[in-house]
Design an enzyme around this catalytic site. Structure first.
Site, PDB file in Angstrom:
ATOM      1  N   CYS A  50       0.850  -1.198   0.000  1.00 49.98           N
ATOM      2  CA  CYS A  50       0.000   0.000   0.000  1.00 49.98           C
ATOM      3  C   CYS A  50       0.882   1.243   0.000  1.00 49.98           C
ATOM      4  O   CYS A  50       1.770   1.379   0.837  1.00 49.98           O
ATOM      5  CB  CYS A  50      -0.946   0.012   1.197  1.00 49.98           C
ATOM      6  SG  CYS A  50      -2.080   1.429   1.138  1.00 49.98           S
ATOM      7  N   CYS A  52      -0.271   4.343   0.437  1.00 49.65           N
ATOM      8  CA  CYS A  52      -0.912   5.491   1.084  1.00 49.65           C
ATOM      9  C   CYS A  52      -0.061   6.012   2.239  1.00 49.65           C
ATOM     10  O   CYS A  52       0.836   5.345   2.720  1.00 49.65           O
ATOM     11  CB  CYS A  52      -2.345   5.150   1.504  1.00 49.65           C
ATOM     12  SG  CYS A  52      -2.545   4.589   3.203  1.00 49.65           S
ATOM     13  N   CYS A  55      -0.627   4.076   6.160  1.00 52.18           N
ATOM     14  CA  CYS A  55      -0.195   2.742   6.581  1.00 52.18           C
ATOM     15  C   CYS A  55       1.253   2.781   7.073  1.00 52.18           C
ATOM     16  O   CYS A  55       2.093   3.476   6.495  1.00 52.18           O
ATOM     17  CB  CYS A  55      -0.317   1.766   5.407  1.00 52.18           C
ATOM     18  SG  CYS A  55      -2.014   1.249   5.112  1.00 52.18           S
TER      19      CYS A  55
HETATM   20  N1  LIG Z   1      -4.138   9.475  -0.731  1.00 53.89           N
HETATM   21  C1  LIG Z   1      -4.440   9.144   0.637  1.00 53.89           C
HETATM   22  C2  LIG Z   1      -5.139   7.799   0.638  1.00 53.89           C
HETATM   23  C3  LIG Z   1      -5.471   7.308   2.036  1.00 53.89           C
HETATM   24  C4  LIG Z   1      -6.386   6.084   1.948  1.00 53.89           C
HETATM   25  O1  LIG Z   1      -7.530   6.221   1.471  1.00 53.89           O
HETATM   26  N2  LIG Z   1      -5.900   4.891   2.361  1.00 53.89           N
HETATM   27  C5  LIG Z   1      -6.681   3.724   2.122  1.00 53.89           C
HETATM   28  C6  LIG Z   1      -5.759   2.504   2.051  1.00 53.89           C
HETATM   29  S1  LIG Z   1      -5.096   2.013   3.591  1.00 53.89           S
HETATM   30  C7  LIG Z   1      -7.772   3.511   3.125  1.00 53.89           C
HETATM   31  O2  LIG Z   1      -8.599   2.649   2.954  1.00 53.89           O
HETATM   32  N3  LIG Z   1      -7.763   4.240   4.210  1.00 53.89           N
HETATM   33  C8  LIG Z   1      -8.756   4.124   5.246  1.00 53.89           C
HETATM   34  C9  LIG Z   1      -8.195   4.642   6.549  1.00 53.89           C
HETATM   35  O3  LIG Z   1      -7.060   5.141   6.538  1.00 53.89           O
HETATM   36  O4  LIG Z   1      -8.877   4.515   7.579  1.00 53.89           O
HETATM   37  C10 LIG Z   1      -3.143   9.088   1.435  1.00 53.89           C
HETATM   38  O5  LIG Z   1      -2.154   8.638   0.904  1.00 53.89           O
HETATM   39  O6  LIG Z   1      -3.156   9.528   2.596  1.00 53.89           O
HETATM   40 ZN   LIG Z   2      -2.733   2.233   3.172  1.00 58.19          ZN
END
Ligand SMILES: N[C@@H](CCC(=O)N[C@@H](CS)C(=O)NCC(=O)O)C(=O)O
Ligand SMILES: [Zn+2]
Ligand SMILES: [Zn+2]
Length: 191
Positions: A50, A52, A55
């Site tokens: 991932c 993002c 994480c």
């Molecule tokens: N572009 C954003 C995307 C964040 C995002 O949507 N992460 C996904 C993949 S882990 C998700 O499902 N997030 C839900 C959460 O963080 O609770 C970032 O990088 O901060």
């Molecule tokens: Zn993530």
């Protein structure tokens, strides 16, 4: 040649193959003193990389390695007093060690297609043999963490080369699963 972006220590040296018969283990944080230990009493599913920003990833990594497992099979074994919830308003309630920063488990408690599942980082298992990641999600998000946009072609090529198809959200399979759940909830599709 431009310096390649490091994906993750586990991925840069090729993808170590695991086993789908992996049946659980103990996740351990990075602390030398009083490490947090979390028991997972079942297999894991949907392991992926991932990109993002939310994480947890080890120092120097651009991608995290993250999978899900049923919450009912997750128990804190030791030093749970060190855990705090990174963002209590997020869908994934990531429980991290306040000392070393490693995310230990992240339950989805809200009404959602993933409700009842915990997000975990298999590389924190003491045991080897967990099934390897099968795709890369939120790849464009690595730009939000500071990766030069001009390096995205080479990052996506590298991911494909090690067998991880890059997606900018989740895999089509998971996106269809979430949309089906939503359509059933709204009544557009029959339950
Ligand atoms: N572009 C954003 C995307 C964040 C995002 O949507 N992460 C996904 C993949 S882990 C998700 O499902 N997030 C839900 C959460 O963080 O609770 C970032 O990088 O901060
Ligand atoms: Zn993530
Ligand atoms: Zn720790």
């Amino acid at each position: 040649m431009e310096t390649p972006v490091s994906l993750h220590p586990y991925l840069d040296s090729g993808l170590p193959k695991g086993s789908t018969s992996f049946s659980g283990g103990t996740l351990v944080c990075d602390c030398k003193d009083r490490p947090v230990k979390v028991r997972v009493n079942s297999g894991i599913a949907h392991n992926h990389a991932c990109g993002c920003t939310k994480c947890w990833k080890p120092a120097g990594a651009t991608f995290s390695i993250v999978a899900v497992t049923p919450h009912e099979n997750v128990t804190v074994l030791e030093n749970g007093d060190k855990l705090h919830i990174v963002d209590p308003t997020a869908l994934i309630r990531r429980h991290a060690c306040q000392e070393c920063g490693v995310h230990m488990y992240g339950p989805v408690e809200r009404e959602h297609a993933f409700q009842g599942l915990d997000f975990i980082h298999p590389e924190r298992f003491e045991e080897t043999g967990w099934p390897e990641p099968t795709f890369a999600a939120f790849v464009s998000s690595i730009i939000e963490a500071g990766v030069d946009p001009s390096k995205m072609n080479s990052v996506r090529n590298h991911l494909r080369q090690i067998g991880l198809e890059p997606y900018d959200c989740l895999s089509p399979e998971l996106m269809d699963y979430i949309a089906t759940w939503t359509a059933k909830k709204s009544g557009v599709l029959a339950q």
